[in-house]
Design a protein around this motif. Sequence first.
Motif, mmCIF file in Angstrom:
data_model
loop_
_atom_site.group_PDB
_atom_site.id
_atom_site.type_symbol
_atom_site.label_atom_id
_atom_site.label_comp_id
_atom_site.label_asym_id
_atom_site.label_seq_id
_atom_site.Cartn_x
_atom_site.Cartn_y
_atom_site.Cartn_z
ATOM 1 N N UNK A 108 1.059 -1.300 -0.094
ATOM 2 C CA UNK A 108 0.100 0.103 0.021
ATOM 3 C C UNK A 108 0.653 1.311 0.045
ATOM 4 N N UNK A 109 2.060 1.281 0.080
ATOM 5 C CA UNK A 109 2.946 2.205 0.599
ATOM 6 C C UNK A 109 2.993 3.555 -0.347
ATOM 7 N N UNK A 110 3.106 3.143 -1.568
ATOM 8 C CA UNK A 110 3.106 4.475 -2.563
ATOM 9 C C UNK A 110 1.643 5.350 -2.837
ATOM 10 N N UNK A 111 0.689 4.662 -2.643
ATOM 11 C CA UNK A 111 -0.505 5.097 -2.510
ATOM 12 C C UNK A 111 -0.986 5.731 -1.219
ATOM 13 N N UNK A 112 -0.642 5.146 -0.165
ATOM 14 C CA UNK A 112 -0.919 5.633 0.973
ATOM 15 C C UNK A 112 -0.259 7.052 1.225
ATOM 16 N N UNK A 113 1.126 7.111 0.857
ATOM 17 C CA UNK A 113 1.885 8.430 0.858
ATOM 18 C C UNK A 113 1.843 9.176 -0.218
ATOM 19 N N UNK A 114 0.883 8.974 -1.208
ATOM 20 C CA UNK A 114 0.638 9.829 -2.253
ATOM 21 C C UNK A 114 1.937 9.929 -3.161
ATOM 22 N N UNK A 115 2.905 9.059 -3.192
ATOM 23 C CA UNK A 115 3.995 9.013 -3.838
ATOM 24 C C UNK A 115 3.538 8.703 -5.531
ATOM 25 N N UNK A 116 2.386 7.932 -5.518
ATOM 26 C CA UNK A 116 2.096 7.627 -6.911
ATOM 27 C C UNK A 116 0.658 8.035 -6.658
ATOM 28 N N UNK A 117 -0.049 8.897 -7.727
ATOM 29 C CA UNK A 117 -1.209 9.356 -7.898
ATOM 30 C C UNK A 117 -1.965 8.965 -9.299
ATOM 31 N N UNK A 118 -2.602 7.647 -9.289
ATOM 32 C CA UNK A 118 -2.835 7.302 -10.756
ATOM 33 C C UNK A 118 -4.392 8.293 -11.216
ATOM 34 N N UNK A 119 -4.510 8.229 -12.475
ATOM 35 C CA UNK A 119 -5.441 8.893 -13.001
ATOM 36 C C UNK A 119 -6.924 8.410 -12.173
ATOM 37 N N UNK A 120 -8.337 9.067 -12.664
ATOM 38 C CA UNK A 120 -9.423 8.404 -12.083
ATOM 39 C C UNK A 120 -10.129 7.504 -13.045
ATOM 40 N N UNK A 121 -9.479 7.275 -14.198
ATOM 41 C CA UNK A 121 -10.354 6.305 -15.109
ATOM 42 C C UNK A 121 -9.873 4.872 -15.103
ATOM 43 N N UNK A 122 -9.243 4.647 -14.128
ATOM 44 C CA UNK A 122 -8.635 2.971 -13.883
ATOM 45 C C UNK A 122 -9.168 2.577 -12.656
ATOM 46 N N UNK A 123 -9.112 1.383 -12.513
ATOM 47 C CA UNK A 123 -9.319 0.496 -11.412
ATOM 48 C C UNK A 123 -7.836 0.573 -10.371
ATOM 49 N N UNK A 124 -7.991 0.772 -9.326
ATOM 50 C CA UNK A 124 -6.705 0.829 -8.641
ATOM 51 C C UNK A 124 -6.980 -0.224 -7.355
ATOM 52 N N UNK A 125 -6.325 -1.366 -7.398
ATOM 53 C CA UNK A 125 -6.395 -2.437 -6.342
ATOM 54 C C UNK A 125 -4.903 -2.701 -5.904
ATOM 55 N N UNK A 126 -5.076 -3.567 -4.618
ATOM 56 C CA UNK A 126 -4.259 -3.907 -3.689
ATOM 57 C C UNK A 126 -4.381 -5.356 -3.818
ATOM 58 N N UNK A 127 -3.334 -6.314 -3.950
ATOM 59 C CA UNK A 127 -3.223 -7.662 -3.638
ATOM 60 C C UNK A 127 -1.556 -7.764 -2.982
ATOM 61 N N UNK A 128 -1.675 -7.994 -1.879
ATOM 62 C CA UNK A 128 -0.488 -7.979 -1.167
ATOM 63 C C UNK A 128 -0.396 -9.240 -0.287
ATOM 64 N N UNK A 129 0.507 -10.135 -1.119
ATOM 65 C CA UNK A 129 0.980 -11.487 -0.478
ATOM 66 C C UNK A 129 1.457 -11.450 1.083
#
Length: 346
Positions: A108-129
């Motif tokens: 979750x790291x880069x999304x939680x800390x806003x180091x990566x901000x994807x555009x709104x027209x995609x699905x953003x998912x987490x699958x963390x083994x």
Amino acid sequence: MAKFYFENDADFGLILDKVISVVGYGNQGRSQALNLRDNGFKVIVGNLKDAYSDQAEKDGFNVYSIAEATKKGDILLILLPDEIAPEVYSREIHQNLKKRNVLCFASGYNITYDYISPPGFIDLILVAPRMGGPAVRETYLRKDGFVSLIGTGQDFSGKALNIAVAVAMGIGSVQGALLSSFEEETIIDLFGEQIEGMSLYTTQLAFETLIEAGCSPEASLLELYMSEEPSEDWRNFARIGLWKQLRGHSRTSQYGQLTRGQLSADTQTRKLFAGILDDIKSGKFAREWMLEQKSGLTVFKRLMKRNLSHPINKSEESLLGALGKEKNLSPREPTPGGGKKAKRPG
Ligand code: NDP
């Protein structure tokens, strides 16, 4: 109540005809790519042209540049080291995303800390083994599987969670996918790692204490971890329960653990834990780590050097030698994210 998903909950039709681009062919990348392909999904790999991409080609994958793999892919598994991913994302991925792409992170790291901000027209998912990279493959081959945390950050298609479940099962999380979130995964993951760091230092301190008391390094190390008896105990925490597993120890051991053990579970430690957690939640730790990388990893290298020069290392080597287990010795010193990647911090 925690929500778990299993193989029967997965709608594989959601990802069966999609091109899954595995971006980064390292610990997680290779294992997840192989598991997905063995499960019948269409997998391509995006990587720089080097030894990792040679390995991917040897494994029979079509390998492209990361930008190209982004363009060709429907579902993108971003399996790059967390400290490298923001730079690679902004250089190669962001501008190549298409409407309805699925961007999947294993942390979750880069999304939680806003180091990566994807555009709104995609699905953003987490699958963390909850499993190291090589074991993701090994447990799949043994048909045991592993557990993953899953979550959604953006649900453009209205099916983001179902896609996360399908991807989780596709990579082999057949023991269950627990519904979580980018933020929760980040907190738990960092906290768990940092508390494990405390165990490393307290184990070293225990070693020093025994040596100062005149005990031999060999006997001390065997007791503390090198006999693998404590690893067996940790396995039993998971299989039997933290306290229930105590029944497998002698009465004397149980009494010692119950009374002396609680000395460390005091308000001081509680405060220490709260401070560590605060630094994670506030983003202080992440900012510090970012600055540390930008300033040449000074603290990282100093601490690593200091700990690798501690006498405990030589004692470990001579014990492994005496036991005829030299092959267990690491061929290279640990570095941030592994030797190769250390050359290009983000
Ligand atoms: P690795 O360190 O094994 O990743 C290596 C990959 O990243 C290689 O393909 C490497 O290719 C690529 N890479 C490194 N630097 C660069 C760069 N500058 N530009 C382009 N590509 C680069 O990562 P992990 O597999 O350990 O971690 C991947 C993700 O999985 C992370 O989000 C991590 O948090 C998560 N995760 C990891 C777990 C683990 O146990 N390892 C467990 C659960 C989740 P090359 O050097 O050839 O470019």
